[in-house]
Design an enzyme around this catalytic site. Structure first.
Site, PDB file in Angstrom:
ATOM      1  N   ASP A 120       0.871  -1.177   0.000  1.00 13.10           N
ATOM      2  CA  ASP A 120       0.000   0.000   0.000  1.00 13.10           C
ATOM      3  C   ASP A 120       0.908   1.227   0.000  1.00 13.10           C
ATOM      4  OD1 ASP A 120      -1.656   2.137   0.521  1.00 13.10           O
ATOM      5  OD2 ASP A 120      -2.683   1.191   2.217  1.00 13.10           O
ATOM      6  N   SER A 153      -2.645  14.347 -14.007  1.00  9.52           N
ATOM      7  CA  SER A 153      -3.826  14.315 -14.870  1.00  9.52           C
ATOM      8  C   SER A 153      -4.048  15.687 -15.473  1.00  9.52           C
ATOM      9  CB  SER A 153      -5.045  13.897 -14.051  1.00  9.52           C
ATOM     10  OG  SER A 153      -6.249  14.147 -14.749  1.00  9.52           O
ATOM     11  N   ALA A 213      -7.116  18.114  -6.619  1.00  7.24           N
ATOM     12  CA  ALA A 213      -6.205  18.718  -5.653  1.00  7.24           C
ATOM     13  C   ALA A 213      -4.951  17.872  -5.495  1.00  7.24           C
ATOM     14  CB  ALA A 213      -6.908  18.889  -4.306  1.00  7.24           C
ATOM     15  N   LYS A 254      -3.626  15.659  -7.657  1.00  5.21           N
ATOM     16  CA  LYS A 254      -2.808  15.649  -8.872  1.00  5.21           C
ATOM     17  C   LYS A 254      -2.100  16.984  -9.076  1.00  5.21           C
ATOM     18  CE  LYS A 254      -3.486  11.441 -10.242  1.00  5.21           C
ATOM     19  NZ  LYS A 254      -2.393  10.463 -10.024  1.00  5.21           N
ATOM     20  N   TYR A 274      -9.364  14.508  -6.091  1.00  2.00           N
ATOM     21  CA  TYR A 274      -8.467  13.971  -7.119  1.00  2.00           C
ATOM     22  C   TYR A 274      -7.701  15.106  -7.795  1.00  2.00           C
ATOM     23  CZ  TYR A 274      -7.025  11.455 -11.338  1.00  2.00           C
ATOM     24  OH  TYR A 274      -6.302  10.907 -12.368  1.00  2.00           O
TER      25      TYR A 274
END
Length: 278
Positions: free
Chosen positions: A71, A149, A164, A166, A162
């Site tokens: 993880d 992204s 924030a 990236k 997501y």
């Protein structure tokens, strides 16, 4: 410890890579492409069965792979992941921080813990593997590629955590490039656009439940193999930033020079193409 290939014609011959989140999707295809171009690759994921299936598939194709269940939001797991690379292949030259969780939920509806989970996967999921790998990458004057992204370039509704995460990774990359300029390590970021996904691909809804990703017109999507090829070219050329797809390039231009137009376009699509976000 096995001897690494040294075929001169292979761009990554003699190199060892870790690709996080490589049990499936873009990570798997990036690992496959690196192997085909001469590298030995340590695969990573959280699902033992799926990770082993990928490892066997690549190994049966004659590719040099090892695997480590870890993880990447757990630093101790990341230390084990890096140790697995050193044990299996004796060095580390390339790190691709690909593992992350995405979402399909508006900010006002999200449970705080879900926001944290998505953000942690994108930020600490890049920071912790790098922190564990950095001493070895400095020894090899290696390469780090953060997978970001196009949504980090101009915020995307229903993707707050997501986006924030990236965006944070992209800024982290710039900062580390400055801080560690004397090490010779390459730090680069790839902003990925819409990509074909595995059928079982899931993202989190507002309550943290796995749901299919929002609709993406097929004509806007690149294949995973196409994206992997671009990532490899980015690594080989040691580029600082790569933005994938014509849409991504348009977003960069509009966000830089016509930000109000960019916001108008997004707000219009929310009203007319809600399925694109929901």
């Amino acid at each position: 410890m096995s001897k690494l290939p040294t075929t001169a014609s292979a761009p990554f011959a003699g190199k060892v890579a870790i690709v996080t989140g490589s049990e499936s999707g873009i990570g798997r295809e990036t690992a496959r492409a690196l192997c085909r171009q001469g590298a030995a690759v340590v695969l990573n994921g959280r699902c033992p069965e799926r990770l082993e299936h990928t490892r066997q598939a690549l190994a049966q194709a004659g590719l040099r792979v090892a695997a480590c269940v870890a993880d990447v939001t757990d630093y101790a797991d990341c230390e084990r992941l890096v140790a697995a690379a050193i044990t299996a292949f004796g060095q580390l030259d390339i790190l691709v921080t690909n593992a992350s969780i995405s979402q399909r939920a508006y900010f006002a509806d999200m449970q705080p813990e879900v926001f944290r989970r998505v953000l942690d996967s994108n930020v600490y999921g890049a920071v912790f593997p790098l922190k564990a790998a950095l001493p070895y990458l400095c020894q090899s004057r290696g390469s780090v590629t953060f997978i970001s992204s196009i949504s980090a370039l101009n915020g995307m509704p229903s993707g707050s955590a997501y986006c924030a995460g990236k965006a944070a990774v992209a800024n982290l990359c710039h900062t580390l490039r400055l801080e560690l300029a004397d090490t010779g390590v390459h730090f680069g970021v790839v902003h990925i656009g819409f990509t074909q996904n595995d059928p079982e691909k899931r993202v989190l809804d507002a309550a943290g439940q796995p749901v299919p990703i929002a609709h993406r017109p097929p004509r806007w999507q690149k294949s995973q193999a196409e994206v992997a090829a671009i990532i490899l070219r980015h690594i080989r050329r040691r580029r600082q930033r790569t933005v994938i797809s014509a849409l991504g390039q348009i977003i960069v231009l509009v966000h830089t020079y016509l930000p109000r137009l960019g916001d108008w376009i997004v707000l219009t699509t929310i009203r007319r193409l809600r399925h694109f976000y929901e």
